[in-house]
Write a protein that holds these residues in place. Structure first.
Motif, PDB file in Angstrom:
ATOM      1  N   MET B   1       4.925 -98.968 -39.913  1.00  0.00           N
ATOM      2  CA  MET B   1       4.420 -98.455 -38.633  1.00  0.00           C
ATOM      3  C   MET B   1       3.014 -98.972 -38.375  1.00  0.00           C
ATOM      4  SD  MET B   1       6.695 -96.624 -37.135  1.00  0.00           S
ATOM      5  CE  MET B   1       6.586 -95.039 -36.337  1.00  0.00           C
ATOM      6  N   ASP B   2       2.239 -98.970 -39.452  1.00  0.00           N
ATOM      7  CA  ASP B   2       0.854 -99.411 -39.291  1.00  0.00           C
ATOM      8  C   ASP B   2       0.804-100.896 -38.924  1.00  0.00           C
ATOM      9  OD1 ASP B   2      -1.922 -98.797 -39.365  1.00  0.00           O
ATOM     10  OD2 ASP B   2      -2.024-100.124 -41.126  1.00  0.00           O
ATOM     11  N   ALA B   3       1.766-101.650 -39.456  1.00  0.00           N
ATOM     12  CA  ALA B   3       1.801-103.079 -39.148  1.00  0.00           C
ATOM     13  C   ALA B   3       2.015-103.309 -37.660  1.00  0.00           C
ATOM     14  CB  ALA B   3       2.904-103.759 -39.946  1.00  0.00           C
ATOM     15  N   LEU B   4       2.749-102.387 -37.033  1.00  0.00           N
ATOM     16  CA  LEU B   4       3.006-102.518 -35.591  1.00  0.00           C
ATOM     17  C   LEU B   4       1.884-101.908 -34.762  1.00  0.00           C
ATOM     18  CD1 LEU B   4       6.814-101.684 -35.536  1.00  0.00           C
ATOM     19  CD2 LEU B   4       5.776-103.891 -35.072  1.00  0.00           C
ATOM     20  N   GLY B   5       0.960-101.259 -35.437  1.00  0.00           N
ATOM     21  CA  GLY B   5      -0.184-100.696 -34.731  1.00  0.00           C
ATOM     22  C   GLY B   5       0.029 -99.275 -34.279  1.00  0.00           C
ATOM     23  N   ILE B   6       1.032 -98.595 -34.854  1.00  0.00           N
ATOM     24  CA  ILE B   6       1.280 -97.218 -34.432  1.00  0.00           C
ATOM     25  C   ILE B   6       0.444 -96.275 -35.281  1.00  0.00           C
ATOM     26  CG2 ILE B   6       3.011 -95.402 -34.215  1.00  0.00           C
ATOM     27  CD1 ILE B   6       5.044 -97.718 -33.774  1.00  0.00           C
ATOM     28  N   ASN B   7      -0.355 -95.508 -34.608  1.00  0.00           N
ATOM     29  CA  ASN B   7      -1.269 -94.588 -35.282  1.00  0.00           C
ATOM     30  C   ASN B   7      -1.103 -93.233 -34.632  1.00  0.00           C
ATOM     31  OD1 ASN B   7      -3.973 -93.140 -35.013  1.00  0.00           O
ATOM     32  ND2 ASN B   7      -4.394 -94.549 -36.692  1.00  0.00           N
ATOM     33  N   PHE B   8      -0.852 -92.205 -35.437  1.00  0.00           N
ATOM     34  CA  PHE B   8      -0.500 -90.884 -34.880  1.00  0.00           C
ATOM     35  C   PHE B   8      -1.594 -90.323 -33.980  1.00  0.00           C
ATOM     36  CE2 PHE B   8      -0.245 -86.206 -35.218  1.00  0.00           C
ATOM     37  CZ  PHE B   8       0.975 -86.050 -34.555  1.00  0.00           C
ATOM     38  N   ALA B   9      -2.825 -90.378 -34.471  1.00  0.00           N
ATOM     39  CA  ALA B   9      -3.935 -89.824 -33.682  1.00  0.00           C
ATOM     40  C   ALA B   9      -4.048 -90.556 -32.344  1.00  0.00           C
ATOM     41  CB  ALA B   9      -5.233 -89.931 -34.471  1.00  0.00           C
ATOM     42  N   ASN B  10      -3.955 -91.874 -32.407  1.00  0.00           N
ATOM     43  CA  ASN B  10      -4.023 -92.661 -31.177  1.00  0.00           C
ATOM     44  C   ASN B  10      -2.894 -92.295 -30.228  1.00  0.00           C
ATOM     45  OD1 ASN B  10      -6.071 -94.031 -32.472  1.00  0.00           O
ATOM     46  ND2 ASN B  10      -5.503 -95.948 -31.455  1.00  0.00           N
ATOM     47  N   LEU B  11      -1.693 -92.143 -30.822  1.00  0.00           N
ATOM     48  CA  LEU B  11      -0.512 -91.830 -30.014  1.00  0.00           C
ATOM     49  C   LEU B  11      -0.728 -90.520 -29.264  1.00  0.00           C
ATOM     50  CD1 LEU B  11       2.196 -93.195 -29.610  1.00  0.00           C
ATOM     51  CD2 LEU B  11       3.155 -91.654 -31.309  1.00  0.00           C
ATOM     52  N   VAL B  12      -1.204 -89.506 -29.971  1.00  0.00           N
ATOM     53  CA  VAL B  12      -1.425 -88.195 -29.350  1.00  0.00           C
ATOM     54  C   VAL B  12      -2.447 -88.330 -28.222  1.00  0.00           C
ATOM     55  CG1 VAL B  12      -2.333 -85.874 -29.720  1.00  0.00           C
ATOM     56  CG2 VAL B  12      -0.789 -86.883 -31.413  1.00  0.00           C
ATOM     57  N   VAL B  13      -3.527 -89.003 -28.536  1.00  0.00           N
ATOM     58  CA  VAL B  13      -4.578 -89.153 -27.519  1.00  0.00           C
ATOM     59  C   VAL B  13      -4.039 -89.931 -26.314  1.00  0.00           C
ATOM     60  CG1 VAL B  13      -6.832 -90.173 -27.041  1.00  0.00           C
ATOM     61  CG2 VAL B  13      -6.448 -88.954 -29.172  1.00  0.00           C
ATOM     62  N   GLN B  14      -3.257 -90.962 -26.581  1.00  0.00           N
ATOM     63  CA  GLN B  14      -2.742 -91.768 -25.469  1.00  0.00           C
ATOM     64  C   GLN B  14      -1.732 -91.007 -24.629  1.00  0.00           C
ATOM     65  OE1 GLN B  14      -1.920 -95.286 -27.780  1.00  0.00           O
ATOM     66  NE2 GLN B  14      -3.425 -96.448 -26.611  1.00  0.00           N
ATOM     67  N   VAL B  15      -0.912 -90.176 -25.317  1.00  0.00           N
ATOM     68  CA  VAL B  15       0.035 -89.337 -24.557  1.00  0.00           C
ATOM     69  C   VAL B  15      -0.729 -88.395 -23.645  1.00  0.00           C
ATOM     70  CG1 VAL B  15       1.670 -87.429 -24.775  1.00  0.00           C
ATOM     71  CG2 VAL B  15       1.960 -89.458 -26.189  1.00  0.00           C
ATOM     72  N   VAL B  16      -1.748 -87.725 -24.229  1.00  0.00           N
ATOM     73  CA  VAL B  16      -2.545 -86.788 -23.432  1.00  0.00           C
ATOM     74  C   VAL B  16      -3.249 -87.527 -22.298  1.00  0.00           C
ATOM     75  CG1 VAL B  16      -4.511 -85.214 -23.499  1.00  0.00           C
ATOM     76  CG2 VAL B  16      -2.840 -85.184 -25.351  1.00  0.00           C
ATOM     77  N   ALA B  17      -3.810 -88.686 -22.630  1.00  0.00           N
ATOM     78  CA  ALA B  17      -4.521 -89.461 -21.611  1.00  0.00           C
ATOM     79  C   ALA B  17      -3.577 -89.871 -20.493  1.00  0.00           C
ATOM     80  CB  ALA B  17      -5.147 -90.703 -22.244  1.00  0.00           C
ATOM     81  N   PHE B  18      -2.362 -90.256 -20.883  1.00  0.00           N
ATOM     82  CA  PHE B  18      -1.424 -90.702 -19.864  1.00  0.00           C
ATOM     83  C   PHE B  18      -0.976 -89.533 -18.982  1.00  0.00           C
ATOM     84  CE2 PHE B  18       2.743 -92.184 -18.302  1.00  0.00           C
ATOM     85  CZ  PHE B  18       2.261 -93.259 -17.581  1.00  0.00           C
ATOM     86  N   LEU B  19      -0.746 -88.367 -19.605  1.00  0.00           N
ATOM     87  CA  LEU B  19      -0.361 -87.188 -18.809  1.00  0.00           C
ATOM     88  C   LEU B  19      -1.484 -86.818 -17.844  1.00  0.00           C
ATOM     89  CD1 LEU B  19       1.425 -84.959 -21.467  1.00  0.00           C
ATOM     90  CD2 LEU B  19       2.469 -86.111 -19.534  1.00  0.00           C
ATOM     91  N   LEU B  20      -2.707 -86.878 -18.351  1.00  0.00           N
ATOM     92  CA  LEU B  20      -3.863 -86.576 -17.506  1.00  0.00           C
ATOM     93  C   LEU B  20      -3.947 -87.595 -16.361  1.00  0.00           C
ATOM     94  CD1 LEU B  20      -6.272 -84.584 -17.514  1.00  0.00           C
ATOM     95  CD2 LEU B  20      -7.622 -86.416 -18.543  1.00  0.00           C
ATOM     96  N   PHE B  21      -3.665 -88.851 -16.728  1.00  0.00           N
ATOM     97  CA  PHE B  21      -3.701 -89.910 -15.715  1.00  0.00           C
ATOM     98  C   PHE B  21      -2.667 -89.635 -14.623  1.00  0.00           C
ATOM     99  CE2 PHE B  21      -1.681 -93.847 -14.214  1.00  0.00           C
ATOM    100  CZ  PHE B  21      -2.741 -94.375 -13.499  1.00  0.00           C
ATOM    101  N   ILE B  22      -1.449 -89.248 -15.044  1.00  0.00           N
ATOM    102  CA  ILE B  22      -0.396 -88.968 -14.050  1.00  0.00           C
ATOM    103  C   ILE B  22      -0.871 -87.871 -13.104  1.00  0.00           C
ATOM    104  CG2 ILE B  22       1.952 -88.129 -13.692  1.00  0.00           C
ATOM    105  CD1 ILE B  22       2.675 -89.260 -16.412  1.00  0.00           C
TER     106      ILE B  22
END
Lengths: 309, 171
Positions: B1-22
């Motif tokens: 997962m890390d090789a693909l750049g998936i990071n849990f903390a980042n994912l959570v923040v990005q989900v929240v950021a995207f919801l806020l953006f919507i």
């Protein structure tokens, strides 16, 4: 000349979030923030001055918004379409501008030099065009090489971002399905006939993967392609100084292609989200009926919009 | 997962950021523009409806106008016809009156003429008689000299003698 391509977004700096782990402010994360802020400010300013008789900017925004709205209403019906339009519209605008952000000059090319040891290397070296007499690249890779860590990178070229969007979509699809049919109804809807239930579950989960990897793969590949073309163009320019026109013509063609792909991928992501939500909310019978009548069918219990409107 | 750049903390923040953006995108940009589009659509629909309504009203008014015009034309024709009739009657009546007057005047004139003729005739007779008498008187006065008188007397006596001889008892 060696082309450095990293599959994952490069970390610029990190913030410790405690139990959640470490938040890596990557270059694509930074670009995501910039793109979001740009979209919000730019389009809010247009919308704030919106009038019945539109100006040029308003017209352009309206054409794009109307395009998505027609698509959503045409697929999901007028009433239900209006409820999922905030999600689909935001997806479309964010993805298309994220994709295009990667084409801007400076994105992916301006950054800081970092020395990566060979053991830490996670990036893929996909191509190498060597200068005549430049043999230093190969041994450097083994010892640790100096790579350029760009400050900006398209958010769509980061699997983290596309996965985040796919997860949001997946969650809303499930919420729409449960709201339309209830928890039991949703499970029944998926287990019809019962032995298909595991397949349906896999199919639902695979959408996360397909949505995120499709967008990431296309945009990332496009960026790599354009980078390779730039490298090729610069190599041509160095070798044959008389036909410099090729050096500019080759990347330009691919940039135009990327503009097209950027639009197509944004459309595909928004459209698939729309279709998944419509399918989950309408149910099989309704959907077949809808097709039979060739008209949008009213959905019994439409889902609330993601925007909380 | 890390090789693909998936990071849990980042994912959570990005989900929240995207919801806020919507949410923010809909609240401040897409929502208002959609409402503007709807408002414009509504306005166009209303305008088209109003235009259609107006056209209908126009057509109705036109029809009404034409009906009124036709009525007016008919009434005008009627008035003209009546006026013509009345004037013809008047003409006829005045012609009759004129005729009667003329006849009357003619008759009076004839009477007058006849009276005058009669008077003239009477006067003529009178004058003729007077003239004859005057003439006779003059002739008599001119012709009656001594001899003629004597002869006349003799003649007269002769006549009278002749008459007496043929008619006994007469003077």
């Amino acid at each position: 000349m060696e082309i450095h391509v990293s599959v994952k977004a490069e970390t610029l700096w990190s913030i410790d979030l405690g139990p959640l782990g470490t938040l890596h402010i990557t270059n694509s994360f930074l670009t995501m923030i910039l793109v979001m802020v740009f979209i919000l400010i730019f389009f809010s300013l247009i919308a704030r001055k919106a009038s019945i008789i539109p100006g040029r900017m308003q017209s352009a925004f309206e054409i794009a918004a109307q395009f998505v709205l027609d698509l959503v209403e045409g697929t999901a019906g007028r009433q239900f379409g209006r409820r999922i339009f905030p999600l689909c519209g935001a997806l479309f605008f964010f993805i298309i501008l994220s994709n295009y952000s990667g084409l801007l000059p400076g994105v992916g090319t301006i950054g800081k030099e970092e020395v990566h040891s060979a053991a830490e290397e996670t990036h893929a070296r996909i191509a190498a065009i060597e200068r005549p007499g430049d043999d230093s690249a190969a041994p450097a890779a083994e010892e640790g090489e100096t790579v350029l860590v760009p400050f900006l990178r398209s958010p769509s070229a980061d699997l983290n971002m596309t996965l985040a969007m796919a997860l949001v979509t997946f969650t809303i699809v499930q919420v729409a399905g449960v709201r339309a049919h209830g928890v039991v109804g949703r499970i029944k809807h998926m287990a019809n006939p019962p032995f298909l239930f595991p397949i349906e579950v896999v199919s639902e989960l695979s959408r996360i993967v397909s949505l995120s990897f499709r967008l990431f793969g296309n945009i990332f590949a496009g960026e790599v392609l354009v980078t390779v073309m730039y490298a090729m163009a610069s190599a041509i320019l160095e070798k044959t100084k008389y036909i410099a026109i090729f050096a500019f013509a080759i990347p330009t063609v691919f940039l135009f292609l990327e503009v097209l792909f950027g639009f197509v991928q944004a459309l595909v992501f928004a459209l698939l989200t729309l279709i998944y939500i419509s399918l989950a909310a309408a149910g099989h019978d309704d959907h077949e009926e809808e097709h039979a009548h060739g008209a949008a069918h009213p959905v019994p219990h439409p889902v609330g919009s993601a925007a909380g409107d | 997962m890390d090789a693909l750049g998936i990071n849990f903390a980042n994912l959570v923040v990005q989900v929240v950021a995207f919801l806020l953006f919507i949410f923010l995108f809909w609240r401040f940009a897409l929502g208002p523009i959609t409402r503007t589009l709807d408002a414009r659509q509504e306005r166009i629909r209303e305008s088209v409806q109003a235009a259609e309504e107006m056209q209908k009203q126009l057509a109705a008014t036109k029809a009404q106008n034409e009906a009124v015009l036709a009525e007016a034309r008919r009434e005008a024709q009627e008035i003209i016809a009546r006026a013509r009739e009345v004037s013809e009657q008047n003409i006829a009546r005045s012609r009759e009156q004129a005729q009667a007057q003329a006849d009357e005047m003619l008759a009076k004139a004839r009477e007058g003429i006849a009276a005058e003729v009669a008077q003239a005739r009477a006067e003529l007779r009178q004058e003729t008689a007077d003239l004859a008498i005057a003439a006779a008187t003059k002739i008599i006065r001119a012709n009656l000299d001594r001899q003629a008188q004597m002869r006349l007397i003799e003649e007269t006596l002769a006549e009278a003698g002749g008459r007496n001889g043929s008619r006994p008892g007469g003077a």
